[in-house]
Design an enzyme around this catalytic site. Sequence first.
Site, PDB file in Angstrom:
ATOM      1  N   ASN A   8       0.863  -1.189   0.000  1.00  0.00           N
ATOM      2  CA  ASN A   8       0.000   0.000   0.000  1.00  0.00           C
ATOM      3  C   ASN A   8       0.901   1.242   0.000  1.00  0.00           C
ATOM      4  O   ASN A   8       1.684   1.441   0.940  1.00  0.00           O
ATOM      5  CB  ASN A   8      -0.905  -0.021   1.231  1.00  0.00           C
ATOM      6  N   ARG A  19       4.750  18.521   0.920  1.00  0.00           N
ATOM      7  CA  ARG A  19       5.519  19.627   0.343  1.00  0.00           C
ATOM      8  C   ARG A  19       4.908  20.188  -0.928  1.00  0.00           C
ATOM      9  O   ARG A  19       5.393  21.199  -1.451  1.00  0.00           O
ATOM     10  CB  ARG A  19       6.968  19.171   0.067  1.00  0.00           C
ATOM     11  N   HIS A  44      -5.591   3.525  -1.576  1.00  0.00           N
ATOM     12  CA  HIS A  44      -6.877   3.784  -0.927  1.00  0.00           C
ATOM     13  C   HIS A  44      -7.183   5.273  -1.070  1.00  0.00           C
ATOM     14  O   HIS A  44      -6.902   6.063  -0.170  1.00  0.00           O
ATOM     15  CB  HIS A  44      -6.816   3.375   0.545  1.00  0.00           C
ATOM     16  N   ARG A  46      -9.153   8.646  -0.885  1.00  0.00           N
ATOM     17  CA  ARG A  46     -10.252   9.175  -0.080  1.00  0.00           C
ATOM     18  C   ARG A  46     -10.744  10.485  -0.686  1.00  0.00           C
ATOM     19  O   ARG A  46     -10.021  11.138  -1.455  1.00  0.00           O
ATOM     20  CB  ARG A  46      -9.809   9.363   1.367  1.00  0.00           C
ATOM     21  N   HIS A  51      -3.949  11.726   0.683  1.00  0.00           N
ATOM     22  CA  HIS A  51      -2.748  10.949   0.324  1.00  0.00           C
ATOM     23  C   HIS A  51      -2.849  10.596  -1.157  1.00  0.00           C
ATOM     24  O   HIS A  51      -2.509  11.417  -2.009  1.00  0.00           O
ATOM     25  CB  HIS A  51      -2.539   9.738   1.234  1.00  0.00           C
ATOM     26  N   GLU A  71      -8.703   0.198  -2.794  1.00  0.00           N
ATOM     27  CA  GLU A  71      -9.567   0.117  -1.627  1.00  0.00           C
ATOM     28  C   GLU A  71     -10.377   1.389  -1.495  1.00  0.00           C
ATOM     29  O   GLU A  71      -9.913   2.461  -1.873  1.00  0.00           O
ATOM     30  CB  GLU A  71      -8.737  -0.039  -0.340  1.00  0.00           C
ATOM     31  N   THR A 101      -7.908   6.166   9.233  1.00  0.00           N
ATOM     32  CA  THR A 101      -7.564   4.904   8.596  1.00  0.00           C
ATOM     33  C   THR A 101      -8.729   3.944   8.813  1.00  0.00           C
ATOM     34  O   THR A 101      -9.648   4.243   9.570  1.00  0.00           O
ATOM     35  CB  THR A 101      -6.256   4.323   9.175  1.00  0.00           C
ATOM     36  N   HIS A 191      -4.059  -4.719   7.834  1.00  0.00           N
ATOM     37  CA  HIS A 191      -4.126  -3.667   8.841  1.00  0.00           C
ATOM     38  C   HIS A 191      -3.226  -4.022  10.026  1.00  0.00           C
ATOM     39  O   HIS A 191      -3.499  -4.940  10.784  1.00  0.00           O
ATOM     40  CB  HIS A 191      -5.543  -3.389   9.337  1.00  0.00           C
ATOM     41  N   GLY A 214       1.000  -1.390   4.288  1.00  0.00           N
ATOM     42  CA  GLY A 214       1.493  -0.077   3.916  1.00  0.00           C
ATOM     43  C   GLY A 214       2.279   0.598   5.014  1.00  0.00           C
ATOM     44  O   GLY A 214       3.504   0.712   4.950  1.00  0.00           O
ATOM     45  N   HIS A 215       1.586   1.045   6.048  1.00  0.00           N
ATOM     46  CA  HIS A 215       2.204   1.885   7.069  1.00  0.00           C
ATOM     47  C   HIS A 215       3.457   1.248   7.671  1.00  0.00           C
ATOM     48  O   HIS A 215       4.531   1.861   7.694  1.00  0.00           O
ATOM     49  CB  HIS A 215       1.189   2.193   8.169  1.00  0.00           C
TER      50      HIS A 215
END
Length: 238
Positions: A8, A19, A44, A46, A51, A71, A101, A191, A214-215
């Site tokens: 992700n 930036r 994902h 939104r 992001h 997603e 999230t 997750h 991802g994270h």
Amino acid sequence: MSCRLSVNINKIATLRNARGHNLPNVLQVAKDCQRFGAEGITVHPRPDERHIRYQDVIDLKPLITTEFNIEGYPSKEFVDLVLKVVPNQVTLVPDPPEAITSNAGWDTIKNRNFLKDIVKTFQQKGIRVSIFVNAEEKMVNGAADTLCTRVELYTESYASNYRQDKNEAIKNFVLAAKEAQKVGLELNAGHDLNLENLKFFYQSIPWLKEVSIGHALICDALYFGLENTIQMYLRCLK
């Protein structure tokens, strides 16, 4: 077939957006992740585009040589985007727009008719549909009633309780995974999975098809480098 690692790249886009320019380059990172061994790319988008942006999703499509997983909550805008891009997989999540999230799976019983209509819309375009659910057998069963082909188990509670008692933490996930097998659904997970807890999760549920991470992976890459980190995660899935 072994479990796929889908990276992700939302956090890469978060860093870029901080930036307002094009560093890091989201498109290049997606290509590099695949070159370094990732077997899929997840995004994902939104509504506030904090992001991944909708245009990123469109631009990424021709660069994905593995699997592309989008997603999101199936708002009209999201549905239109997915139908335009036609990824390999769409993962439906119940996030409200203000959610930081994903924090819960679908109530597939309460939302059965809504989800069934969305699933049909995407499947008519040849897109595999996965529904994000908590590790509850009844929610897996409810997902099967929508005629989707996969569910993604929401693994936050497993990750939170892993250090305290990993066998207890995995218990409901194994039950839900076995129920998915029983009703003919393939299985994804995601997750808060990381280098500490991923291997045990996969060993406990070896018929897992895909994990989306991802994270944690991006955080690890700050220390170990992106290529090395992807290889480390892949080794957890052997």
